[in-house]
Design a protein around this motif. Structure first.
Motif, PDB file in Angstrom:
ATOM      1  N   VAL A   1       0.840  -1.206   0.000  1.00 33.91           N
ATOM      2  CA  VAL A   1       0.000   0.000   0.000  1.00 33.91           C
ATOM      3  C   VAL A   1       0.870   1.250   0.000  1.00 33.91           C
ATOM      4  CG1 VAL A   1      -1.697   1.320   1.303  1.00 33.91           C
ATOM      5  CG2 VAL A   1      -1.909  -1.163   1.152  1.00 33.91           C
ATOM      6  N   THR A   2       1.870   1.282   0.872  1.00 36.87           N
ATOM      7  CA  THR A   2       2.735   2.461   0.973  1.00 36.87           C
ATOM      8  C   THR A   2       3.513   2.687  -0.306  1.00 36.87           C
ATOM      9  OG1 THR A   2       2.954   2.135   3.366  1.00 36.87           O
ATOM     10  CG2 THR A   2       4.595   3.534   2.298  1.00 36.87           C
ATOM     11  N   GLU A   3       4.000   1.611  -0.926  1.00 35.67           N
ATOM     12  CA  GLU A   3       4.743   1.743  -2.181  1.00 35.67           C
ATOM     13  C   GLU A   3       3.864   2.329  -3.279  1.00 35.67           C
ATOM     14  OE1 GLU A   3       7.987  -1.920  -1.757  1.00 35.67           O
ATOM     15  OE2 GLU A   3       5.983  -2.294  -2.582  1.00 35.67           O
ATOM     16  N   LYS A   4       2.630   1.848  -3.356  1.00 33.41           N
ATOM     17  CA  LYS A   4       1.717   2.366  -4.372  1.00 33.41           C
ATOM     18  C   LYS A   4       1.381   3.833  -4.127  1.00 33.41           C
ATOM     19  CE  LYS A   4      -0.603  -1.900  -5.785  1.00 33.41           C
ATOM     20  NZ  LYS A   4      -1.898  -2.570  -6.005  1.00 33.41           N
ATOM     21  N   LEU A   5       1.187   4.187  -2.872  1.00 34.36           N
ATOM     22  CA  LEU A   5       0.858   5.576  -2.563  1.00 34.36           C
ATOM     23  C   LEU A   5       2.034   6.497  -2.848  1.00 34.36           C
ATOM     24  CD1 LEU A   5      -1.194   5.156   0.745  1.00 34.36           C
ATOM     25  CD2 LEU A   5      -2.055   5.727  -1.534  1.00 34.36           C
TER      26      LEU A   5
END
Length: 256
Positions: free
Chosen positions: A163-167
Motif C-alpha cells: 500500500v505504501t509503495e503504491k501511494l
C-alpha cells in the motif's frame, strides 16, 4: 482517487453527479483489500497488455533469457538482478522483455510511444495529456526516455507493491514538477487528464465541472495544515485513513 463512487471501468473518476449506481456497480465504503494478481489481473494494465501482445507476436522461441541484445543503445541489467528488484517471476520478466525489445529495439521508451499506447486503448477519448504525466512518473531521471529496468520496476510497484509503495508512486505522479509537494492545480491537471481519457465511459455521464469538484473535496481532506500544498506524509496518511480513497487506489492500475 475518489470519494463518492467509481467509474464503470475501474477508473479513479468519481460519481460526482450524485446519481445512484445501477445493479452490480461497486459499493461505497468498501475496505481496501490486497488484490490477487492473476494473469487476468495483470492483463488489465494497458502497458502490460501492450508489451505482452508484442511478445506473443514473435512466437515462443524468440526469448532472450539473459536479457541481452547485440546492438542496442541501452542493455538492461541481468535477469536475476531484476527478479530480485521486482515481484515478477523469471518467466514474466522474459515475456515483458521480449515485448519491450520488439517494440523498442533501442532498449528505451520515449513519450510518443506512451501516447501511442494509450490512444490505442482509449480511442474515443484524448489520452495525450495523461500519457505525458504517466511517462514523466516513469522517467525518474527526466532524460526523456525510460529504460527497461525502470519500466518493470514501476510496473512491479503498481501491480504488486505494498500500500505504501503504491501511494508513494501515486504521489510522484501527482507531483508534476517533482518539488516534493502536490498543489491543487497539479491534482486538478491529473484529474482532468483522466476525465479526458476515459470520462466518456463513466456512468452517469460526467459534467464539465466534475473534476474541479472532485479535487476540491480531496484537497481539503489532504491539506491538513491548510498551507496550500500536500506533502507526501499528508497524502499517505489521508489515503490510508479513508476507505473510499483506498478502495479507489486498489483500481489505480486500470488506468496504467
Amino acid at each position: 482517487m475518489q470519494e463518492d463512487g467509481k467509474a464503470v471501468d475501474g477508473s479513479m473518476v468519481g460519481d460526482v453527479n450524485g446519481v445512484d449506481r445501477g445493479p452490480g456497480r461497486p459499493k461505497t465504503g468498501v475496505k481496501w483489500q490486497r488484490p490477487r494478481f492473476t494473469r487476468k489481473a495483470l492483463m488489465k494494465c494497458c502497458l502490460v497488455r501492450w508489451i505482452i501482445s508484442s511478445a506473443a507476436s514473435q512466437g515462443p522461441d524468440s526469448s532472450d533469457s539473459d536479457l541481452e541484445l547485440s546492438t542496442v543503445r541501452h542493455q538492461p541489467e541481468g535477469l536475476d538482478q531484476l527478479q530480485a528488484q521486482t515481484k515478477f517471476t523469471k518467466k514474466e520478466l522474459q515475456s515483458l522483455y521480449r515485448g519491450f525489445k520488439n517494440e523498442c529495439p533501442s532498449g528505451l521508451v520515449d513519450e510518443e510511444t506512451f501516447k501511442s499506447i494509450y490512444s490505442q486503448f482509449f480511442p474515443q477519448g484524448d489520452a495525450t495529456t495523461y500519457a505525458h504525466f504517466l511517462f514523466n512518473a516513469f522517467d525518474l531521471d527526466r532524460n526523456g526516455s525510460i529504460r527497461f529496468e525502470d519500466f518493470v520496476i514501476g510496473l512491479s510497484v503498481l501491480l504488486r507493491g505494498s500500500v505504501t509503495e503504491k501511494l508513494n508512486w501515486a504521489f510522484n505522479l501527482y507531483d508534476i514538477n517533482k518539488d516534493g509537494y502536490i498543489t491543487k492545480e497539479e491534482m486538478l491537471a491529473i484529474m482532468k487528464s483522466i476525465y479526458d481519457m476515459m470520462g466518456r465511459y463513466t456512468y452517469p455521464s460526467v459534467r464539465d465541472e466534475a473534476p474541479s469538484e472532485h479535487v476540491e473535496k480531496f484537497f481539503q481532506k489532504m491539506d491538513r495544515n491548510r498551507d496550500g500544498v500536500v506533502t507526501i506524509e499528508e497524502f499517505i496518511e489521508t489515503c490510508q485513513k479513508d476507505e473510499n480513497i483506498m478502495s479507489s487506489m486498489q483500481l489505480f492500475e486500470n488506468v496504467i
